[in-house]
Design a protein around this motif. Structure first.
Motif, PDB file in Angstrom:
ATOM      1  N   TRP A   1       0.842  -1.187   0.000  1.00 29.89           N
ATOM      2  CA  TRP A   1       0.000   0.000   0.000  1.00 29.89           C
ATOM      3  C   TRP A   1       0.885   1.247   0.000  1.00 29.89           C
ATOM      4  CZ3 TRP A   1      -5.335  -0.785   0.041  1.00 29.89           C
ATOM      5  CH2 TRP A   1      -5.758  -2.090   0.322  1.00 29.89           C
ATOM      6  N   GLN A   2       0.367   2.287  -0.654  1.00 30.73           N
ATOM      7  CA  GLN A   2       1.128   3.519  -0.779  1.00 30.73           C
ATOM      8  C   GLN A   2       0.237   4.707  -0.456  1.00 30.73           C
ATOM      9  OE1 GLN A   2       3.029   3.825  -4.551  1.00 30.73           O
ATOM     10  NE2 GLN A   2       4.092   5.725  -4.099  1.00 30.73           N
ATOM     11  N   ALA A   3       0.771   5.666   0.289  1.00 27.64           N
ATOM     12  CA  ALA A   3      -0.011   6.840   0.668  1.00 27.64           C
ATOM     13  C   ALA A   3      -0.368   7.661  -0.561  1.00 27.64           C
ATOM     14  CB  ALA A   3       0.762   7.692   1.675  1.00 27.64           C
ATOM     15  N   VAL A   4      -1.574   8.188  -0.563  1.00 23.08           N
ATOM     16  CA  VAL A   4      -2.045   8.991  -1.682  1.00 23.08           C
ATOM     17  C   VAL A   4      -1.489  10.414  -1.547  1.00 23.08           C
ATOM     18  CG1 VAL A   4      -4.087   9.901  -2.854  1.00 23.08           C
ATOM     19  CG2 VAL A   4      -4.129   7.603  -1.845  1.00 23.08           C
ATOM     20  N   ASP A   5      -1.024  10.955  -2.665  1.00 24.57           N
ATOM     21  CA  ASP A   5      -0.511  12.332  -2.709  1.00 24.57           C
ATOM     22  C   ASP A   5       0.599  12.559  -1.685  1.00 24.57           C
ATOM     23  OD1 ASP A   5      -2.368  12.957  -4.698  1.00 24.57           O
ATOM     24  OD2 ASP A   5      -3.907  13.506  -3.225  1.00 24.57           O
ATOM     25  N   GLU A   6       1.449  11.578  -1.486  1.00 21.01           N
ATOM     26  CA  GLU A   6       2.598  11.698  -0.591  1.00 21.01           C
ATOM     27  C   GLU A   6       3.866  11.580  -1.429  1.00 21.01           C
ATOM     28  OE1 GLU A   6       5.089  12.547   1.527  1.00 21.01           O
ATOM     29  OE2 GLU A   6       3.394  12.325   2.921  1.00 21.01           O
ATOM     30  N   PRO A   7       4.552  12.703  -1.684  1.00 26.27           N
ATOM     31  CA  PRO A   7       5.722  12.671  -2.581  1.00 26.27           C
ATOM     32  C   PRO A   7       6.860  11.809  -2.046  1.00 26.27           C
ATOM     33  CG  PRO A   7       5.543  14.801  -1.472  1.00 26.27           C
ATOM     34  CD  PRO A   7       4.274  14.067  -1.186  1.00 26.27           C
ATOM     35  N   LYS A   8       6.911  11.554  -0.729  1.00 21.86           N
ATOM     36  CA  LYS A   8       7.981  10.715  -0.185  1.00 21.86           C
ATOM     37  C   LYS A   8       7.817   9.255  -0.591  1.00 21.86           C
ATOM     38  CE  LYS A   8       7.332  11.659   4.128  1.00 21.86           C
ATOM     39  NZ  LYS A   8       7.538  11.639   5.598  1.00 21.86           N
ATOM     40  N   HIS A   9       6.610   8.850  -0.898  1.00 23.15           N
ATOM     41  CA  HIS A   9       6.339   7.452  -1.239  1.00 23.15           C
ATOM     42  C   HIS A   9       6.433   7.283  -2.756  1.00 23.15           C
ATOM     43  CE1 HIS A   9       3.931   6.643   2.724  1.00 23.15           C
ATOM     44  NE2 HIS A   9       5.095   7.245   2.923  1.00 23.15           N
ATOM     45  N   GLN A  10       7.591   6.939  -3.221  1.00 22.28           N
ATOM     46  CA  GLN A  10       7.837   6.777  -4.650  1.00 22.28           C
ATOM     47  C   GLN A  10       7.946   5.296  -4.988  1.00 22.28           C
ATOM     48  OE1 GLN A  10      10.995   9.298  -6.145  1.00 22.28           O
ATOM     49  NE2 GLN A  10      10.618  10.845  -4.584  1.00 22.28           N
ATOM     50  N   LEU A  11       7.462   4.952  -6.155  1.00 24.52           N
ATOM     51  CA  LEU A  11       7.417   3.558  -6.575  1.00 24.52           C
ATOM     52  C   LEU A  11       8.449   3.296  -7.665  1.00 24.52           C
ATOM     53  CD1 LEU A  11       5.848   0.849  -6.291  1.00 24.52           C
ATOM     54  CD2 LEU A  11       4.387   1.631  -8.163  1.00 24.52           C
ATOM     55  N   GLY A  12       9.099   2.139  -7.608  1.00 21.46           N
ATOM     56  CA  GLY A  12      10.025   1.753  -8.669  1.00 21.46           C
ATOM     57  C   GLY A  12      11.437   1.557  -8.169  1.00 21.46           C
ATOM     58  N   CYS A  13      12.252   0.886  -8.985  1.00 25.31           N
ATOM     59  CA  CYS A  13      13.656   0.631  -8.638  1.00 25.31           C
ATOM     60  C   CYS A  13      14.518   1.862  -8.861  1.00 25.31           C
ATOM     61  CB  CYS A  13      14.189  -0.527  -9.481  1.00 25.31           C
ATOM     62  SG  CYS A  13      13.362  -2.096  -9.177  1.00 25.31           S
ATOM     63  N   SER A  14      14.106   2.712  -9.794  1.00 26.24           N
ATOM     64  CA  SER A  14      14.871   3.920 -10.097  1.00 26.24           C
ATOM     65  C   SER A  14      13.916   5.107 -10.026  1.00 26.24           C
ATOM     66  CB  SER A  14      15.515   3.820 -11.486  1.00 26.24           C
ATOM     67  OG  SER A  14      16.269   4.978 -11.791  1.00 26.24           O
ATOM     68  N   THR A  15      14.016   5.886  -8.962  1.00 28.31           N
ATOM     69  CA  THR A  15      13.112   7.012  -8.761  1.00 28.31           C
ATOM     70  C   THR A  15      13.813   8.332  -9.051  1.00 28.31           C
ATOM     71  OG1 THR A  15      13.686   7.211  -6.420  1.00 28.31           O
ATOM     72  CG2 THR A  15      11.912   5.684  -6.991  1.00 28.31           C
ATOM     73  N   LYS A  16      13.047   9.417  -9.026  1.00 26.17           N
ATOM     74  CA  LYS A  16      13.628  10.720  -9.319  1.00 26.17           C
ATOM     75  C   LYS A  16      14.678  11.095  -8.285  1.00 26.17           C
ATOM     76  CE  LYS A  16      12.348  15.523 -10.285  1.00 26.17           C
ATOM     77  NZ  LYS A  16      11.226  16.490 -10.399  1.00 26.17           N
ATOM     78  N   ASP A  17      14.398  10.794  -7.001  1.00 23.41           N
ATOM     79  CA  ASP A  17      15.348  11.127  -5.942  1.00 23.41           C
ATOM     80  C   ASP A  17      16.495  10.129  -5.848  1.00 23.41           C
ATOM     81  OD1 ASP A  17      13.830  13.315  -5.284  1.00 23.41           O
ATOM     82  OD2 ASP A  17      12.702  12.274  -3.709  1.00 23.41           O
ATOM     83  N   ARG A  18      16.281   8.906  -6.321  1.00 26.02           N
ATOM     84  CA  ARG A  18      17.313   7.858  -6.294  1.00 26.02           C
ATOM     85  C   ARG A  18      17.393   7.209  -7.677  1.00 26.02           C
ATOM     86  NH1 ARG A  18      18.143  10.235  -2.404  1.00 26.02           N
ATOM     87  NH2 ARG A  18      18.504   9.522  -0.270  1.00 26.02           N
ATOM     88  N   PRO A  19      17.917   7.945  -8.696  1.00 27.97           N
ATOM     89  CA  PRO A  19      17.972   7.413 -10.062  1.00 27.97           C
ATOM     90  C   PRO A  19      19.099   6.397 -10.236  1.00 27.97           C
ATOM     91  CG  PRO A  19      18.937   9.602  -9.977  1.00 27.97           C
ATOM     92  CD  PRO A  19      18.421   9.320  -8.585  1.00 27.97           C
TER      93      PRO A  19
END
Length: 375
Positions: A191-209
């Motif tokens: 489960w992932q929080a709605v409209d919560e920018p800290k909760h990013q999905l995926g192996c390569s995210t914008k903050d951790r590319p």
């Protein structure tokens, strides 16, 4: 500790760890020597795990050796945990950028067990994780957990095969009675929080590319037989005899050739998993892999600086000495030449005044070769 076997652990392994005055194994930590402010649910069933405080991970280069801590709690369980399904839950809230917040919380059947907040980690300056991770569910057996320690006298403790009499002394009493054993998982839901920018999905995210980094260092994530770090998703192919072995009528079916064939939306060799997808993929546009500066140890830099300074001092000392030697040679040559002229003049004058002829000193001629005088 009041929590006795059987129990399960809820743990967070973190580094850097506390380097000095660490808690003694199987004893409660002294105030100020361990992470404080940890949260517990029912204290009669859940408490601090005093059997594992972490390990020192020793590397060949001493500067890379570091202390890893295990912040852990044990929860006592009963027979129902072995005979019926339980619902386990982990809440993970990553920290806000630049803040020591966020938390980890463990639950079972909706009951809170154990919690760690970001502020609890201030003792080492660490933080709640905020990089992408994946779930791993497995049954693991280790000879360092629950096995006879120290090794019984006269026992080799290198054999752990059930049914082999030579291995009986190195196995816990009743250990082999637990096999064969099954680890059954009904479902896994994220489960992932709605409209919560800290909760990013995926192996390569914008903050951790991480995508470009993995491409640049593919061999780190591969074994000898791998062609790519990520293996293709397997869909069907498991051996089967009947349809129920392939997830049932909704997930897949057993083909005439005896292998599972998955329906749309399901994957895995036996069609037991939903077909995964990334609903918000991040694509890295910058294709330049940043290379970190080479960081040299301070001891090496100090030794190198002393070496350079010594070289400069030696060079200046040598240059000054050579200049002084050259000047001394020149003065000596001029002095010898002056004396030679005076001798010739004295001899000439003596001839013309009819003085007695005296034995002349042996004349020595000098010439300058490469800045040195020779006779």
């Amino acid at each position: 500790t009041s929590i006795q076997r059987p129990y399960f652990s809820s743990s967070f392994q973190v580094a850097p760890g506390i380097p000095k005055d660490r808690p003694i194994l199987m004893h409660q930590p002294k105030p100020g020597h361990w992470y404080e402010g940890l949260q517990y649910g029912n204290s009669s069933t859940t408490g601090l795990n005093p059997f594992f405080y972490g390990v020192t991970l020793v590397k060949k280069e001493k500067s890379k050796t570091y202390q890893s801590d295990a912040i852990s709690a044990n929860t006592r369980i009963d027979e129902s945990f072995y005979n019926s399904q339980k619902k386990y839950r982990l809440e993970w809230d990553p920290p806000t950028e630049g803040k020591a917040d966020g938390y980890l919380k463990w639950y079972v059947n909706g009951e809170f067990l154990f919690g760690i907040k970001g502020e609890n980690l201030n003792i080492t300056g660490s933080s709640i994780p905020n990089e992408p991770m994946y779930l791993l569910m497995n049954t693991a057996v280790s000879s360092t957990w629950g096995f006879p320690i120290p090794c019984p006298e006269g026992c080799d403790c290198s054999c752990y095969e059930c049914g082999n009499p030579d291995c009986d002394c190195s196995l816990p009493v009743g250990y082999c009675d637990m096999f064969p054993a099954n680890f059954e998982i009904d479902y896994v839901r994220v489960w992932q929080a709605v409209d919560e920018p800290k909760h990013q999905l995926g192996c390569s995210t914008k903050d951790r590319p991480t995508e470009l980094f993995i491409k640049g260092y593919k061999k780190r994530y591969m074994t000898d037989d791998d062609k790519d770090p990520l293996k293709p998703l397997q869909t069907g192919g498991a051996a089967c005899v009947k349809h129920t072995e392939c997830g049932g009528p909704n997930r897949g079916a057993c083909s005439a050739s005896g292998v599972c064939v998955c329906n749309d939306g399901f994957s895995g060799s036996a069609c037991l998993s939903h077909f995964g997808f990334d609903d918000d993929p991040y694509f890295q546009t910058d294709n330049h892999l940043e290379v970190s500066m080479i960081i040299l140890p301070h001891g090496f830099l100090r030794a190198f600086s002393v070496l350079i300074l010594g070289f400069i001092v030696t060079f200046l000392y040598t240059a000054i000495n050579r200049h002084g030697d050259s000047k001394n040679h020149k003065d000596e040559i001029e002095l010898l030449q002056s004396q030679s002229i005076m001798n010739r003049q004295a001899a000439y004058q003596s001839t013309h005044v009819n003085r007695p002829i005296q034995e002349q000193e042996k004349a020595v001629s000098y010439c300058l070769i490469d800045g040195r005088m020779i006779d």
